[in-house]
Design a protein around this motif. Structure first.
Motif, mmCIF file in Angstrom:
data_model
loop_
_atom_site.group_PDB
_atom_site.id
_atom_site.type_symbol
_atom_site.label_atom_id
_atom_site.label_comp_id
_atom_site.label_asym_id
_atom_site.label_seq_id
_atom_site.Cartn_x
_atom_site.Cartn_y
_atom_site.Cartn_z
ATOM 1 N N ALA A 65 -30.988 55.322 -46.745
ATOM 2 C CA ALA A 65 -32.142 55.592 -47.602
ATOM 3 C C ALA A 65 -31.995 56.995 -48.166
ATOM 4 O O ALA A 65 -31.845 57.959 -47.413
ATOM 5 N N LEU A 66 -32.022 57.108 -49.476
ATOM 6 C CA LEU A 66 -31.853 58.387 -50.149
ATOM 7 C C LEU A 66 -33.143 58.799 -50.850
ATOM 8 O O LEU A 66 -33.775 57.987 -51.533
ATOM 9 N N ALA A 127 -33.951 55.710 -53.249
ATOM 10 C CA ALA A 127 -33.168 54.492 -53.423
ATOM 11 C C ALA A 127 -32.515 54.117 -52.097
ATOM 12 O O ALA A 127 -32.344 54.949 -51.208
ATOM 13 N N VAL A 128 -32.156 52.847 -52.000
ATOM 14 C CA VAL A 128 -31.466 52.311 -50.825
ATOM 15 C C VAL A 128 -30.114 51.790 -51.278
ATOM 16 O O VAL A 128 -30.003 51.103 -52.298
ATOM 17 N N ILE A 129 -29.089 52.128 -50.511
ATOM 18 C CA ILE A 129 -27.730 51.728 -50.875
ATOM 19 C C ILE A 129 -26.929 51.561 -49.594
ATOM 20 O O ILE A 129 -27.264 52.154 -48.565
ATOM 21 N N SER A 130 -25.891 50.752 -49.645
ATOM 22 C CA SER A 130 -25.046 50.605 -48.463
ATOM 23 C C SER A 130 -24.124 51.820 -48.338
ATOM 24 O O SER A 130 -23.801 52.494 -49.324
ATOM 25 N N LEU A 237 -36.671 48.432 -45.695
ATOM 26 C CA LEU A 237 -36.206 49.141 -46.880
ATOM 27 C C LEU A 237 -35.686 48.123 -47.881
ATOM 28 O O LEU A 237 -34.876 47.251 -47.524
ATOM 29 N N PRO A 238 -36.119 48.190 -49.144
ATOM 30 C CA PRO A 238 -35.703 47.175 -50.114
ATOM 31 C C PRO A 238 -34.214 47.281 -50.425
ATOM 32 O O PRO A 238 -33.668 48.374 -50.591
ATOM 33 N N ALA A 322 -38.342 58.671 -39.942
ATOM 34 C CA ALA A 322 -38.637 59.224 -41.268
ATOM 35 C C ALA A 322 -37.531 58.946 -42.281
ATOM 36 O O ALA A 322 -37.701 59.211 -43.471
ATOM 37 N N GLY A 323 -36.396 58.438 -41.826
ATOM 38 C CA GLY A 323 -35.302 58.109 -42.740
ATOM 39 C C GLY A 323 -34.761 59.292 -43.515
ATOM 40 O O GLY A 323 -34.336 59.153 -44.656
#
Length: 412
Positions: A65-66, A127-130, A237-238, A322-323
């Protein structure tokens, strides 16, 4: 073991003409190396990693998670592939029953804090990314840059660093040969269970179960959820859609002494999750196999030790509530390069980094530590107190805006 001395004693005279070693070619290390290459045009930079260069990292499915600030930094470095990421448009923080209702939320609604990109005047909250889809463009960008400046930028993939020896005017790195640098940045972190214990360490006696959920077609797009349950935080997280299906990354935290998730079938896991999550998530359709990780706090008191700087998980491994772990590391790296760019004495630059990063770093460490420990408490009335706090935060617009800004950009 052969020792290679620095080419010239004058190379350490100023902070922007230094020989810099970056240990670790993960997201934090690659980002720092690229930043240094861009902002310190006189610096000689060497990137070390035990991973062979021919190993394909792009398929690594771990979810990251960014924050918005991190996304903007990666965009500036031309190392962000938006097509592989899912924008976070809304965040809902709430508490699973038992909780309380509150008139600010209507007669039957439980208290929650709702944040949205539209409300904050931004295109996305983050944003969420692998992991693989983040590291692969960063690595490609670094290799392309290094190919243009081979005398200044170099890579040592497949070369594990076996030791770092502090020197009066630098650091000696043992990686097949002993080589002296003016400054070394360690960005190799790993997970809590595999780390040597740092100065501040606490085992939360909690597990994090991680995997992927398939959501209903009418589930809100770009929605992230943080749900406080009796046993620990539960986060969704989407993820980018796959095969036309809505998906979300799952982080499900449980106390080890009460953890029975491993014994549940997929249908039982879905039923439990459905009962814990808010109705706004919609009906859960499917769940992937889950992996389990032990959780703990493991942090250095200082980012700087002589001419050795630690960033990311090498400096602080946090509970995922909190990511913000990777985001902290990226901000650490930016602050370091920015201080070095000012030129002058390296020690003065490192002192400035330590002072500048302390508020953001320690506020995040203390907040995540408090939240993680609080789930072990079984005090009467604690769920009600937590619900009241959520209700008060939702009602206090300035505080909610400040929270959103800190999530997006860290403490400034």
């Amino acid at each position: 073991m052969r020792t290679i001395p620095p080419p010239d004693a004058a190379s350490a005279a100023t902070a922007n003409q230094l020989r810099l070693a970056v240990v670790g070619a993960g997201p934090a290390g690659l980002t720092l190396a690229l930043l240094a290459a861009q902002l310190l045009p006189q610096a000689q930079i060497t990137l070390f990693d035990a991973r062979p260069l021919d190993r394909d990292v792009s398929a690594d499915p771990r979810t990251l998670a960014l924050a918005l600030g991190s996304v903007q930094l990666l965009q500036r470095l031309q190392a962000w592939d938006a097509s592989q990421a899912q924008a976070i448009l809304t965040v809902e923080v709430s508490q699973a029953p038992p909780t309380l209702t509150h008139p600010l939320f209507g007669p039957s609604a439980a208290p929650a804090v709702a944040l949205s990109a539209a409300e904050q005047g931004v295109s996305e909250l983050g944003a969420v990314i692998s992991y693989g889809q983040l590291v692969a463009p960063l690595q490609a960008r670094w290799l392309a840059r290094a190919a243009l400046e081979p005398t200044r930028l170099s890579s040592r993939f497949g070369t594990p660093v076996r030791g770092l020896k502090p020197l009066a005017d630098g650091v000696e790195i043992d990686a097949e040969i002993a080589e002296q640098f003016d400054l070394a940045v360690v960005a190799e972190g790993g997970v809590f269970a595999e780390q040597a214990r740092k100065a501040i360490s606490h085992d939360y006696q909690q597990n994090a179960w991680v995997g992927t959920l398939t959501l209903a077609a009418d589930s809100p797009a770009g929605a992230a959820y943080e749900r406080f349950t009796r046993n620990g935080p539960l986060a969704l997280l989407p993820l980018p859609p796959k095969g036309g299906e809505r998906r979300a990354a799952l982080v499900w935290c449980m106390p080890q002494a009460e953890d029975e998730i491993a014994e549940l079938s997929d249908s039982q896991r879905l039923a439990v999750l459905q009962s814990l999550l808010p109705d706004s998530v919609g009906t859960l359709q499917a769940i992937s196999p889950l992996k389990c990780f032990a959780l703990g706090l493991n942090a250095e008191r200082s980012l700087v030790n002589g001419r050795i700087v630690r960033i990311g998980n090498a400096a602080q491994t946090l509970h995922p509530v909190a990511g913000q772990g990777l985001n902290l590391g990226l901000r650490d790296g930016y602050a370091l390069v920015d201080a070095l760019r000012a030129g002058g004495n390296i020690e003065a630059a490192l002192r400035r980094v330590e002072w500048q990063r302390a508020p953001d770093r320690w506020s995040m460490i203390s907040t995540t530590d408090f939240l993680a420990r609080s789930f072990a408490w079984r005090w009467p009335g604690l769920p009600i107190a937590r619900g009241l706090a959520l209700a008060a935060l939702q009602a206090a617009s300035p505080l909610k805006k400040a929270l959103a800004r800190q999530m997006m950009f860290g403490r400034r």
